[in-house]
Write a protein that holds these residues in place. Structure first.
Motif: not given
Length: 360
Positions: A248-253, A263-265, A305-311, A322-329
């Motif tokens: 349910d939380k992921l729907i709004s996320i 990341i928390k979920i 770094t505050k980069i939104p990477i998670c496992f 897992l991470y967004p494409e814009n921080v790939s490098a």
């Protein structure tokens, strides 16, 4: 609402003597984990997954009518060579789905399958493998019944794949797939996976998954045994409720693009899955020391770094980063400099969101 009986055909309008099909189907990684099942591969709780793009199984299926139609008849090849130890699983699958595909004993099948990822890499191939086989079998049923709609074709393919391997039902479509009844998700079902029906924020567009191969050995605990451990588990009911809450939380996320809450979920779900294994009877620790080293390094990197990477983790030691494409490098540089040393033979695989099964 569909019931399993809706997938039992009454008759076929065409006769097909022989032919062949060729499909690929990807692996998937669950964000909200399915752990625990009832009879007939019905999940004890709903799950949601990212469909992957590069880690997939490709399967060719040739078929020809045979005279004696009283038994299942098939040859199974893996990477072009006979693979006898896979045959019992396929035999069991055909027995389970015969009621839904009554033509199965009419043909001899030659199934030739291969994975794009290393065999015994610790990546679950049952999901991609069973999904690819289900797509081929549905192609044959569509040849026998050309009036079949595309929606029915994919729905039934997911339904059949589930009977081979539960999570395989999430490998038929992409990019985000829900499996299991969830009150707030339209058309969700325990019988098959459905594409996530709501808006997904651009933050999740082409999301990346780098899979760190910590332990490439055989699975310490089979999926079937693992799921069975949820029967009479002291924390099972609370866990099943938690999965509904997190979905349910992921729907709004997904709608808002809130990566911090995502990341928390995702990390909580991964650790909960392993906590269930550690608190079952018998109990298992599926992580390896290097799994923990990687998790701690990810937490430190994210904090610094505050980069939104998670496992996230499956029921094993490997780590999906897992991470967004814009921080790939930046993230790939971090992986190569700090995490590869914790991988077996320095091996890792780069993947991203994909669109599901494809006919080749």
């Amino acid at each position: 609402m569909f019931s399993a009986n809706d997938f039992i055909p009454t008759s076929y309008s065409q006769n097909v003597e022989q032919g062949n099909f060729h499909w690929s189907a990807p692996s998937n990684i669950a964000l909200v984990k399915y752990w625990g099942k009832k009879d007939d591969q019905i999940p004890a709780n709903p799950s949601v997954s990212f469909t992957l793009n590069n880690c997939k199984t490709t399967t060719k299926m040739a078929f020809a009518k045979k005279e004696k139609q009283d038994t299942f008849s098939f040859d199974l090849l893996f990477e072009g060579k006979p693979k006898e130890d896979f045959k019992p699983k396929i035999q069991k699958f055909l027995e389970r789905i015969e009621i839904y595909l009554p033509f199965l004993k009419d043909y001899h099948f030659t199934i030739d399958t291969e994975n794009t990822f290393p065999h015994s890499s610790g990546i679950a191939s049952s999901a991609s493998g069973m999904a690819a086989l289900a797509m081929n079998l549905m192609s044959l049923e569509k040849a026998l019944n050309p009036e079949m709609t595309e929606d029915y074709f994919y729905q039934k393919a997911s339904f059949l794949a589930r009977l081979g391997s539960g999570s395989a039902c999430r490998s038929v479509k992409g990019e985000v797939v829900v499996w299991g009844n969830q009150a707030n998700i339209k058309d969700s079902s325990d019988l098959y996976g459905v594409e996530f029906p709501y808006t997904i924020h651009k933050n999740f567009k082409n999301y990346q998954d780098t899979i760190l191969l910590v332990d490439k050995g055989e699975k310490q605990v089979s999926s079937t045994l693992g799921h069975d451990l949820m029967h009479n588990h002291p924390f099972a009911e609370r866990r099943f409720a938690q999965a509904h809450e997190n979905l349910d939380k992921l729907i709004s996320i997904f709608e808002s693009g809130n990566l911090e809450e995502f990341i928390k979920i995702v990390e909580s779900e991964a650790l909960t899955l392993h906590a269930m294994m550690m608190t079952s009877m018998p109990y298992f620790i599926l992580m390896k020391p290097n799994t923990l080293e990687i998790i701690n390094a990810i937490w430190k990197f994210r904090n610094d770094t505050k980069i939104p990477i998670c496992f996230t983790l499956d029921a094993g030691a490997n780590v999906h980063v897992l991470y967004p494409e814009n921080v790939s490098a930046t993230v790939l540089q971090f992986i190569q400099q700090e995490l590869v040393g914790f991988c077996q033979n320095g091996q890792y695989l780069c993947d991203s969101l994909g669109n599901g099964a494809m006919q080749l």
